[in-house]
Design a protein around this motif. Structure first.
Motif, PDB file in Angstrom:
ATOM      1  N   MET A 184      34.727 105.643  34.539  1.00  0.00           N
ATOM      2  CA  MET A 184      33.912 106.557  35.341  1.00  0.00           C
ATOM      3  C   MET A 184      32.439 106.417  34.962  1.00  0.00           C
ATOM      4  SD  MET A 184      35.940 108.280  37.273  1.00  0.00           S
ATOM      5  CE  MET A 184      37.581 108.937  37.428  1.00  0.00           C
ATOM      6  N   VAL A 185      31.592 106.444  35.954  1.00  0.00           N
ATOM      7  CA  VAL A 185      30.153 106.341  35.741  1.00  0.00           C
ATOM      8  C   VAL A 185      29.481 107.494  36.474  1.00  0.00           C
ATOM      9  CG1 VAL A 185      28.085 104.962  36.154  1.00  0.00           C
ATOM     10  CG2 VAL A 185      30.224 103.833  35.524  1.00  0.00           C
ATOM     11  N   LEU A 186      28.639 108.225  35.778  1.00  0.00           N
ATOM     12  CA  LEU A 186      27.899 109.311  36.416  1.00  0.00           C
ATOM     13  C   LEU A 186      26.767 108.739  37.264  1.00  0.00           C
ATOM     14  CD1 LEU A 186      27.603 111.904  33.496  1.00  0.00           C
ATOM     15  CD2 LEU A 186      29.151 111.992  35.459  1.00  0.00           C
ATOM     16  N   ALA A 187      26.512 109.400  38.384  1.00  0.00           N
ATOM     17  CA  ALA A 187      25.457 108.946  39.281  1.00  0.00           C
ATOM     18  C   ALA A 187      24.852 110.138  40.008  1.00  0.00           C
ATOM     19  CB  ALA A 187      26.011 107.940  40.293  1.00  0.00           C
ATOM     20  N   VAL A 188      23.724 109.910  40.636  1.00  0.00           N
ATOM     21  CA  VAL A 188      23.087 110.911  41.497  1.00  0.00           C
ATOM     22  C   VAL A 188      23.171 110.371  42.912  1.00  0.00           C
ATOM     23  CG1 VAL A 188      20.946 112.105  42.061  1.00  0.00           C
ATOM     24  CG2 VAL A 188      21.551 111.708  39.666  1.00  0.00           C
ATOM     25  N   VAL A 189      23.791 111.137  43.812  1.00  0.00           N
ATOM     26  CA  VAL A 189      24.087 110.624  45.140  1.00  0.00           C
ATOM     27  C   VAL A 189      23.620 111.574  46.241  1.00  0.00           C
ATOM     28  CG1 VAL A 189      26.185 109.596  44.166  1.00  0.00           C
ATOM     29  CG2 VAL A 189      26.360 111.690  45.516  1.00  0.00           C
ATOM     30  N   ALA A 190      23.467 110.988  47.438  1.00  0.00           N
ATOM     31  CA  ALA A 190      23.305 111.766  48.660  1.00  0.00           C
ATOM     32  C   ALA A 190      24.623 111.657  49.414  1.00  0.00           C
ATOM     33  CB  ALA A 190      22.164 111.208  49.506  1.00  0.00           C
ATOM     34  N   LYS A 191      25.189 112.787  49.828  1.00  0.00           N
ATOM     35  CA  LYS A 191      26.476 112.763  50.512  1.00  0.00           C
ATOM     36  C   LYS A 191      26.343 112.775  52.031  1.00  0.00           C
ATOM     37  CE  LYS A 191      29.359 114.733  46.858  1.00  0.00           C
ATOM     38  NZ  LYS A 191      30.296 115.828  46.498  1.00  0.00           N
ATOM     39  N   ASP A 192      25.140 113.075  52.519  1.00  0.00           N
ATOM     40  CA  ASP A 192      24.919 113.059  53.964  1.00  0.00           C
ATOM     41  C   ASP A 192      23.427 112.952  54.233  1.00  0.00           C
ATOM     42  OD1 ASP A 192      23.769 115.672  53.698  1.00  0.00           O
ATOM     43  OD2 ASP A 192      25.755 116.571  53.910  1.00  0.00           O
ATOM     44  N   THR A 193      23.034 113.092  55.488  1.00  0.00           N
ATOM     45  CA  THR A 193      21.642 112.885  55.880  1.00  0.00           C
ATOM     46  C   THR A 193      20.739 114.086  55.618  1.00  0.00           C
ATOM     47  OG1 THR A 193      22.119 113.575  58.155  1.00  0.00           O
ATOM     48  CG2 THR A 193      22.300 111.225  57.645  1.00  0.00           C
ATOM     49  N   SER A 194      21.232 115.051  54.865  1.00  0.00           N
ATOM     50  CA  SER A 194      20.390 116.195  54.513  1.00  0.00           C
ATOM     51  C   SER A 194      19.264 115.795  53.576  1.00  0.00           C
ATOM     52  CB  SER A 194      21.228 117.291  53.845  1.00  0.00           C
ATOM     53  OG  SER A 194      21.705 116.837  52.573  1.00  0.00           O
ATOM     54  N   GLY A 195      19.434 114.659  52.892  1.00  0.00           N
ATOM     55  CA  GLY A 195      18.432 114.244  51.922  1.00  0.00           C
ATOM     56  C   GLY A 195      18.555 114.961  50.597  1.00  0.00           C
ATOM     57  N   VAL A 196      19.632 115.724  50.405  1.00  0.00           N
ATOM     58  CA  VAL A 196      19.857 116.451  49.152  1.00  0.00           C
ATOM     59  C   VAL A 196      20.669 115.580  48.204  1.00  0.00           C
ATOM     60  CG1 VAL A 196      20.923 118.469  48.081  1.00  0.00           C
ATOM     61  CG2 VAL A 196      19.764 118.685  50.297  1.00  0.00           C
ATOM     62  N   LEU A 197      20.204 115.469  46.963  1.00  0.00           N
ATOM     63  CA  LEU A 197      20.880 114.664  45.945  1.00  0.00           C
ATOM     64  C   LEU A 197      21.634 115.544  44.969  1.00  0.00           C
ATOM     65  CD1 LEU A 197      17.851 112.315  45.419  1.00  0.00           C
ATOM     66  CD2 LEU A 197      20.085 111.527  46.205  1.00  0.00           C
ATOM     67  N   GLU A 198      22.762 115.055  44.468  1.00  0.00           N
ATOM     68  CA  GLU A 198      23.559 115.802  43.502  1.00  0.00           C
ATOM     69  C   GLU A 198      24.285 114.844  42.563  1.00  0.00           C
ATOM     70  OE1 GLU A 198      27.451 117.308  45.351  1.00  0.00           O
ATOM     71  OE2 GLU A 198      26.056 117.253  47.057  1.00  0.00           O
ATOM     72  N   ARG A 199      24.784 115.388  41.460  1.00  0.00           N
ATOM     73  CA  ARG A 199      25.539 114.565  40.506  1.00  0.00           C
ATOM     74  C   ARG A 199      26.919 114.244  41.081  1.00  0.00           C
ATOM     75  NH1 ARG A 199      29.049 116.198  36.926  1.00  0.00           N
ATOM     76  NH2 ARG A 199      28.294 118.341  36.999  1.00  0.00           N
ATOM     77  N   PHE A 200      27.411 113.054  40.742  1.00  0.00           N
ATOM     78  CA  PHE A 200      28.665 112.581  41.320  1.00  0.00           C
ATOM     79  C   PHE A 200      29.263 111.568  40.350  1.00  0.00           C
ATOM     80  CE2 PHE A 200      30.934 110.251  44.911  1.00  0.00           C
ATOM     81  CZ  PHE A 200      31.714 111.332  45.292  1.00  0.00           C
ATOM     82  N   GLU A 201      30.507 111.183  40.560  1.00  0.00           N
ATOM     83  CA  GLU A 201      31.133 110.159  39.739  1.00  0.00           C
ATOM     84  C   GLU A 201      31.497 108.957  40.599  1.00  0.00           C
ATOM     85  OE1 GLU A 201      34.465 111.936  37.783  1.00  0.00           O
ATOM     86  OE2 GLU A 201      33.287 112.409  36.002  1.00  0.00           O
ATOM     87  N   ILE A 202      31.188 107.759  40.096  1.00  0.00           N
ATOM     88  CA  ILE A 202      31.547 106.528  40.784  1.00  0.00           C
ATOM     89  C   ILE A 202      32.256 105.605  39.796  1.00  0.00           C
ATOM     90  CG2 ILE A 202      29.601 106.671  42.389  1.00  0.00           C
ATOM     91  CD1 ILE A 202      28.204 104.517  40.684  1.00  0.00           C
ATOM     92  N   GLU A 203      32.790 104.525  40.322  1.00  0.00           N
ATOM     93  CA  GLU A 203      33.417 103.526  39.465  1.00  0.00           C
ATOM     94  C   GLU A 203      32.785 102.178  39.764  1.00  0.00           C
ATOM     95  OE1 GLU A 203      37.829 101.544  39.142  1.00  0.00           O
ATOM     96  OE2 GLU A 203      37.704 103.736  39.260  1.00  0.00           O
ATOM     97  N   ARG A 204      32.309 101.504  38.736  1.00  0.00           N
ATOM     98  CA  ARG A 204      31.746 100.162  38.900  1.00  0.00           C
ATOM     99  C   ARG A 204      32.849  99.122  38.816  1.00  0.00           C
ATOM    100  NH1 ARG A 204      26.705 100.401  41.132  1.00  0.00           N
ATOM    101  NH2 ARG A 204      25.281 101.698  39.924  1.00  0.00           N
ATOM    102  N   ARG A 205      32.602  97.951  39.422  1.00  0.00           N
ATOM    103  CA  ARG A 205      33.590  96.882  39.353  1.00  0.00           C
ATOM    104  C   ARG A 205      33.680  96.334  37.932  1.00  0.00           C
ATOM    105  NH1 ARG A 205      29.190  93.588  41.355  1.00  0.00           N
ATOM    106  NH2 ARG A 205      29.008  91.638  40.173  1.00  0.00           N
ATOM    107  N   ALA A 206      34.782  95.693  37.639  1.00  0.00           N
ATOM    108  CA  ALA A 206      34.963  95.071  36.330  1.00  0.00           C
ATOM    109  C   ALA A 206      33.971  93.929  36.168  1.00  0.00           C
ATOM    110  CB  ALA A 206      36.388  94.564  36.187  1.00  0.00           C
ATOM    111  N   VAL A 207      33.613  93.634  34.930  1.00  0.00           N
ATOM    112  CA  VAL A 207      32.668  92.558  34.641  1.00  0.00           C
ATOM    113  C   VAL A 207      33.337  91.211  34.879  1.00  0.00           C
ATOM    114  CG1 VAL A 207      31.189  91.511  32.893  1.00  0.00           C
ATOM    115  CG2 VAL A 207      31.497  94.001  32.947  1.00  0.00           C
ATOM    116  N   GLY A 208      32.770  90.431  35.825  1.00  0.00           N
ATOM    117  CA  GLY A 208      33.315  89.120  36.134  1.00  0.00           C
ATOM    118  C   GLY A 208      32.756  88.044  35.223  1.00  0.00           C
ATOM    119  N   ASP A 209      33.195  86.813  35.430  1.00  0.00           N
ATOM    120  CA  ASP A 209      32.803  85.704  34.565  1.00  0.00           C
ATOM    121  C   ASP A 209      31.294  85.512  34.493  1.00  0.00           C
ATOM    122  OD1 ASP A 209      35.424  85.229  34.031  1.00  0.00           O
ATOM    123  OD2 ASP A 209      35.598  83.421  35.276  1.00  0.00           O
TER     124      ASP A 209
END
Length: 485
Positions: free
Chosen positions: A1-26
């Protein structure tokens, strides 16, 4: 899990959220993000002000500065602990003419943007949680990012890490056209005009001055005059007809950095014969230019988009085109019998048709690894091209983004920044939307993004206050204020 700041719609409001990054490739570099700059394009995209697909939840940020925390087994350019950056590009097709020339920003098949870029054809896969099934890129308003090493640049030790972040967008966006259209090469023989003195404009001024240009800054904000003159540039109030008349025909090059709607015709009179007006700002409204503003003095209007970031593959057709003049010279030095035959080759009239553009000293300076080749013999062009195709011998010219960073380090150029906590990003966006004259570039300290952090709302954010031109994907990401009527 990676913490991020995101916009969920076109309101332009940002909030904290959780995302997942891809695995590290070669060939990937895993970066611990320390700072991420806020670009005006972040504001436009989270609010849907540009006519483009909008992928929510959206993690903005393409001015990323951090430290390498792990690398894939095939990574050769970076190691754990290196200071690195990621700009606006995280991949491209790497096979079209533009990519072969190191111009990934103009990739014929579409560059992969650092965020809000929906594609998996270049192997970039991102997973977003909470039931959203999508594959698209997330930007730097987060704790970490995984990027192919070809799109990672090294940040010189002499540049403050926080201040380096805006260089990866504002820096290259202004450096690239100054270099491409001749302002850098002409030096003191060039007079450059810069429209706007915000995040892009102040970087353009610093770079143009470092290049030796005489610089005029066009702005309607008289309050910025002192800051402009402190840098060594000349201030012109574009709302003052007398001041504008005084600079008629003065500029060889004008860089328009303004993202708000404005009349380009107002500034064309300041261009000299054969002058170029280059747009890097992105207003919503299209320009309407009077033909005679261009015709009478053979003026040109152009645009520019960031700069190349990956190295030129020297075994590609474009790479060989770049290499050929150097190869011809080397073949002249080592015609048949190795290094011992170079003096005869240089004196022989029978080789007069070959290009002697570089002296031996220049060759050894430019191509030290090749000019001192241990084999000591280059009997055919084919053998040289085979040498150039070695993946460890990648290029004769630096990628432009790295070139810009090194140039800024050598000249002591950094943007004016204000570090903020992730909790204040909404306030920063409001300030940015009002073109606050007291701030040049906001930079988010991502070390402060913690699980208990609350991104503060700002009452001044009003979704009805701007026109949405983008297309949310899915449509449910459209804020009620922008609902189809």
């Amino acid at each position: 899990m990676v913490l991020a700041v995101v916009a969920k719609d076109t309101s332009g409001v940002l909030e904290r959220f959780e995302i997942e990054r891809r695995a590290v490739g070669d060939s990937d570099v895993d970066i611990d993000i320390k700072y991420c700059g806020i670009c005006h394009s972040d504001l436009h995209q989270i609010r849907g002000e540009w006519a483009m697909p909008l992928l929510y939840p959206m993690v903005p940020g393409h001015e990323i500065a951090g430290i390498v925390r792990s690398v894939g087994p095939k990574v050769t350019k970076f190691k754990v602990g290196d200071r690195v950056g990621v700009g606006c590009i995280v991949d491209s097709c790497r096979s079209c003419d533009s990519c072969a020339k190191g111009l990934e920003q103009f990739c014929a098949n579409g560059m992969l943007g650092t965020y809000n870029s929906k594609t998996t054809k270049y192997g970039q896969k991102t997973k977003v949680l909470e039931g959203h099934d999508s594959e698209y890129t997330f930007g730097g308003y987060s704790q970490s990012v995984v990027v192919t090493e070809e799109c990672v640049v090294r940040i010189p030790d002499s540049i403050d890490l926080a201040a380096s972040a805006p260089l990866l967008c504002a820096g290259i966006t202004t450096y690239s056209p100054l270099a491409h259209f001749g302002a850098k090469a002409k030096g003191s023989a060039c007079t450059t005009g810069v429209i706007g003195f915000g995040g892009l404009g102040h970087m353009a001024v610093k770079l143009a001055l470092a290049m030796g240009n005489t610089v005029y800054v066009f702005s309607t904000s008289v309050g910025k005059k002192a800051a402009v003159e402190e840098l060594g540039a000349k201030f012109v109030c574009s709302a003052d007809k007398d001041q504008m008349a005084a600079v008629t025909g003065k500029c060889n090059f004008i860089l328009d950095t303004v993202s708000g709607n404005h009349d380009a015709n107002l500034y064309l009179s300041a261009l000299a014969v054969d002058g170029t007006f280059c747009v890097v700002g992105a207003p919503q409204a299209p320009f309407s230019i009077h033909a005679f503003s261009l015709i009478m003095s053979r003026k040109s209007v152009a645009g520019s988009l960031i700069g190349g970031i990956a190295e030129v593959n020297m075994c590609s057709p474009a790479g060989l085109q770049i290499a050929r003049p150097f190869v011809q010279t080397l073949a002249t030095f080592w015609p048949q019998g190795g290094a011992g035959g170079r003096s005869n080759a240089l004196n022989g009239k029978e080789r007069a048709g070959r290009r002697h553009k570089l002296s031996e000293l220049a060759v050894e300076k430019k191509l030290g690894w090749l000019g001192r080749h241990e084999a000591g013999s280059f009997t055919t062009f084919a053998s040289i091209f085979r040498t150039l195709s070695n993946p460890t011998l990648r290029c004769l010219t630096r990628p432009q983004t790295q070139e810009m960073l090194d140039y800024c380090a050598a000249k002591g150029i950094v943007p004016d920044v204000q570090k903020i906590s992730p909790k204040d990003v909404n306030h920063a966006m409001v300030s940015l939307s009002k073109s606050d004259p007291a701030v040049r570039r906001f930079v988010i300290d991502m070390s402060q993004l913690t699980p208990d952090l609350v991104v503060e709302p700002d009452a001044a954010i009003d979704p009805t206050a701007w026109k949405m031109l983008g297309t949310p994907v899915p449509a449910s990401a459209r804020h009620p204020a922008h609902a189809a009527k």
